[in-house]
Design a protein around this motif. Structure first.
Motif, short mmCIF file in Angstrom:
data_model
loop_
_atom_site.label_atom_id
_atom_site.label_comp_id
_atom_site.label_asym_id
_atom_site.label_seq_id
_atom_site.Cartn_x
_atom_site.Cartn_y
_atom_site.Cartn_z
N ASP A 1 0.87 -1.18 0.00
CA ASP A 1 0.00 0.00 0.00
C ASP A 1 0.91 1.23 0.00
OD1 ASP A 1 -2.32 -1.46 2.41
OD2 ASP A 1 -2.11 -1.76 0.25
N SER B 1 1.26 5.50 0.06
CA SER B 1 0.57 6.69 0.53
C SER B 1 1.46 7.91 0.40
CB SER B 1 0.19 6.54 2.01
OG SER B 1 -0.58 5.39 2.25
N ARG C 1 -3.96 7.64 -0.25
CA ARG C 1 -3.46 6.27 -0.20
C ARG C 1 -4.02 5.50 -1.38
NH1 ARG C 1 -4.27 4.51 5.16
NH2 ARG C 1 -2.08 5.00 5.48
N VAL D 1 -4.30 1.44 -2.42
CA VAL D 1 -4.15 0.13 -1.81
C VAL D 1 -3.83 -0.92 -2.86
CG1 VAL D 1 -5.42 -1.63 -0.52
CG2 VAL D 1 -5.72 0.77 0.05
N SER D 2 -3.02 -1.88 -2.49
CA SER D 2 -2.74 -3.03 -3.34
C SER D 2 -3.59 -4.21 -2.87
CB SER D 2 -1.26 -3.38 -3.26
OG SER D 2 -0.97 -4.51 -4.02
N THR E 1 -8.46 3.87 -3.73
CA THR E 1 -7.83 5.09 -3.25
C THR E 1 -8.68 5.76 -2.17
OG1 THR E 1 -8.87 6.38 -5.01
CG2 THR E 1 -6.65 5.53 -5.43
N ARG F 1 3.71 0.55 2.91
CA ARG F 1 3.38 -0.44 3.94
C ARG F 1 3.20 -1.78 3.27
NH1 ARG F 1 -2.00 0.86 6.85
NH2 ARG F 1 -2.83 0.05 4.90
N GLU F 2 4.01 -2.74 3.69
CA GLU F 2 3.85 -4.08 3.16
C GLU F 2 3.69 -5.06 4.30
OE1 GLU F 2 7.08 -5.73 0.92
OE2 GLU F 2 8.62 -5.10 2.36
N GLU G 1 3.72 -6.27 9.60
CA GLU G 1 3.69 -5.06 8.78
C GLU G 1 5.03 -4.34 8.85
OE1 GLU G 1 -0.92 -3.52 8.47
OE2 GLU G 1 0.57 -2.31 9.51
#
Length: 119
Positions: free
Chosen positions: A32, A34, A49, A51-52, A57, A98-99, A105
């Protein structure tokens, strides 16, 4: 891990700017991404943001309709297009990733890019 922002600078009120963030060292396409910003003496706040994996969004109310976040997974880059800029948009803008790996996380930050909106 590196997040390198570019595209900041001085722009007049009502103008536009596009920030870019080149990412490396992690699985960009599954993270994700941002954009945050920080005003002097204030905490960082979320601007937008994406998101994956579905690309959903969300935006801060203060920038809705004026900013668009997008990503290019082939180029490992996330963008923030900002239009109709106001003096109150003046801040340092940070790229954030952020993964999640095995339920843990991990967060990464760029070094920040100044955006100054002034005539």
């Amino acid at each position: 891990v590196q997040l390198v922002e570019s595209g900041g600078g001085l722009v007049q009120p009502g103008g536009s700017l596009r920030l870019s963030c080149a990412a490396s060292g992690f699985a960009f396409s599954s993270a994700d991404m941002s954009w945050y910003r920080q005003f002097p003496g204030k905490e960082r706040e979320l601007v937008a943001r994406i998101v994956s994996p579905d690309g959903t969004t969300n935006y801060a109310d203060s920038v809705k309709g004026r900013c668009t976040i997008s990503r290019d997974n082939a180029e490992n880059t996330v963008y923030l297009q900002m239009n109709s800029l106001k003096a109150e948009d003046t801040a340092v803008y940070y790229c954030h990733a952020r993964e999640t790996i095995f339920s843990l996380e991990y967060e990464y930050w760029g070094q920040g890019a100044w955006v100054t909106v002034s005539s």
